[in-house]
Design a protein around this motif. Structure first.
Motif, mmCIF file in Angstrom:
data_model
loop_
_atom_site.group_PDB
_atom_site.id
_atom_site.type_symbol
_atom_site.label_atom_id
_atom_site.label_comp_id
_atom_site.label_asym_id
_atom_site.label_seq_id
_atom_site.Cartn_x
_atom_site.Cartn_y
_atom_site.Cartn_z
ATOM 1 N N ALA A 22 -25.087 12.478 15.705
ATOM 2 C CA ALA A 22 -25.227 13.269 14.479
ATOM 3 C C ALA A 22 -26.699 13.462 14.137
ATOM 4 O O ALA A 22 -27.526 12.586 14.373
ATOM 5 C CB ALA A 22 -24.504 12.581 13.333
ATOM 6 N N ILE A 28 -21.156 13.919 12.014
ATOM 7 C CA ILE A 28 -20.452 14.167 13.269
ATOM 8 C C ILE A 28 -21.451 14.633 14.317
ATOM 9 O O ILE A 28 -22.297 15.484 14.042
ATOM 10 C CB ILE A 28 -19.371 15.246 13.091
ATOM 11 C CG1 ILE A 28 -18.371 14.824 12.020
ATOM 12 C CG2 ILE A 28 -18.646 15.507 14.398
ATOM 13 C CD1 ILE A 28 -17.364 15.875 11.669
ATOM 14 N N LEU A 30 -22.527 16.306 18.141
ATOM 15 C CA LEU A 30 -22.242 17.537 18.869
ATOM 16 C C LEU A 30 -22.165 17.218 20.352
ATOM 17 O O LEU A 30 -22.599 16.156 20.790
ATOM 18 C CB LEU A 30 -23.357 18.561 18.638
ATOM 19 C CG LEU A 30 -23.705 18.918 17.202
ATOM 20 C CD1 LEU A 30 -24.905 19.869 17.177
ATOM 21 C CD2 LEU A 30 -22.518 19.540 16.491
ATOM 22 N N VAL A 43 -18.683 20.794 17.873
ATOM 23 C CA VAL A 43 -18.666 19.574 17.087
ATOM 24 C C VAL A 43 -17.798 18.578 17.840
ATOM 25 O O VAL A 43 -16.719 18.922 18.338
ATOM 26 C CB VAL A 43 -18.115 19.841 15.672
ATOM 27 C CG1 VAL A 43 -17.895 18.543 14.913
ATOM 28 C CG2 VAL A 43 -19.056 20.765 14.907
ATOM 29 N N ASN A 44 -18.250 17.344 17.968
ATOM 30 C CA ASN A 44 -17.556 16.315 18.744
ATOM 31 C C ASN A 44 -16.437 15.687 17.915
ATOM 32 O O ASN A 44 -16.514 14.542 17.488
ATOM 33 C CB ASN A 44 -18.546 15.258 19.221
ATOM 34 C CG ASN A 44 -17.908 14.259 20.159
ATOM 35 O OD1 ASN A 44 -16.763 14.419 20.576
ATOM 36 N ND2 ASN A 44 -18.637 13.213 20.492
ATOM 37 N N GLY A 113 -22.827 20.038 12.471
ATOM 38 C CA GLY A 113 -22.383 18.645 12.476
ATOM 39 C C GLY A 113 -22.489 17.954 11.135
ATOM 40 O O GLY A 113 -22.156 16.786 11.018
#
Length: 114
Positions: A22, A28, A30, A43-44, A113
């Motif tokens: 992040a 969050i 990526l 976005v992961n 993110g």
């Protein structure tokens, strides 16, 4: 739109993927997948339950390197647009992050993110 440098293009192996934690103040991370000179950033977070997609650092692709895979649920996603092709979130998609590549560097929106 304000941007931030994600990485150098060469930091992502052609045909491979790479995760990014992040951004400062973000929640969050990526991840990026490279196909030649094209880079696809998402976005992961799996749309099924919001878990990160990888169990091992930078491992976002299936064995063949053709699809993004969620290690928790086995859902598979198209690299080109993040659409879930199979699994519990079929028909949903990953959150796409706009990308700009300039002079061998990959840029994303500053708020990606967050």
């Amino acid at each position: 739109m304000s941007e931030r440098l994600l990485c150098a293009l060469d930091d992502i192996a052609d045909g491979g993927s790479r995760g990014f934690p992040a951004a400062p103040g973000g929640f969050i991370g990526l991840f990026a997948v490279r196909r030649g000179e094209a880079v696809f950033v998402y976005v992961n977070s799996c749309p099924h339950v919001g878990l990160p997609l990888e169990m091992q650092p930078h491992r976002f692709l299936d064995e063949a390197g053709e699809r993004i895979i969620c290690a928790a649920h086995g859902a598979t996603f198209r690299v080109e647009d993040g659409l879930c092709m199979a699994g519990p979130c079929e028909g949903e998609g990953l959150e796409v992050v706009p990308v700009r590549i300039e002079a061998g560097h990959v840029y994303v929106p500053a708020k990606a993110g967050l």
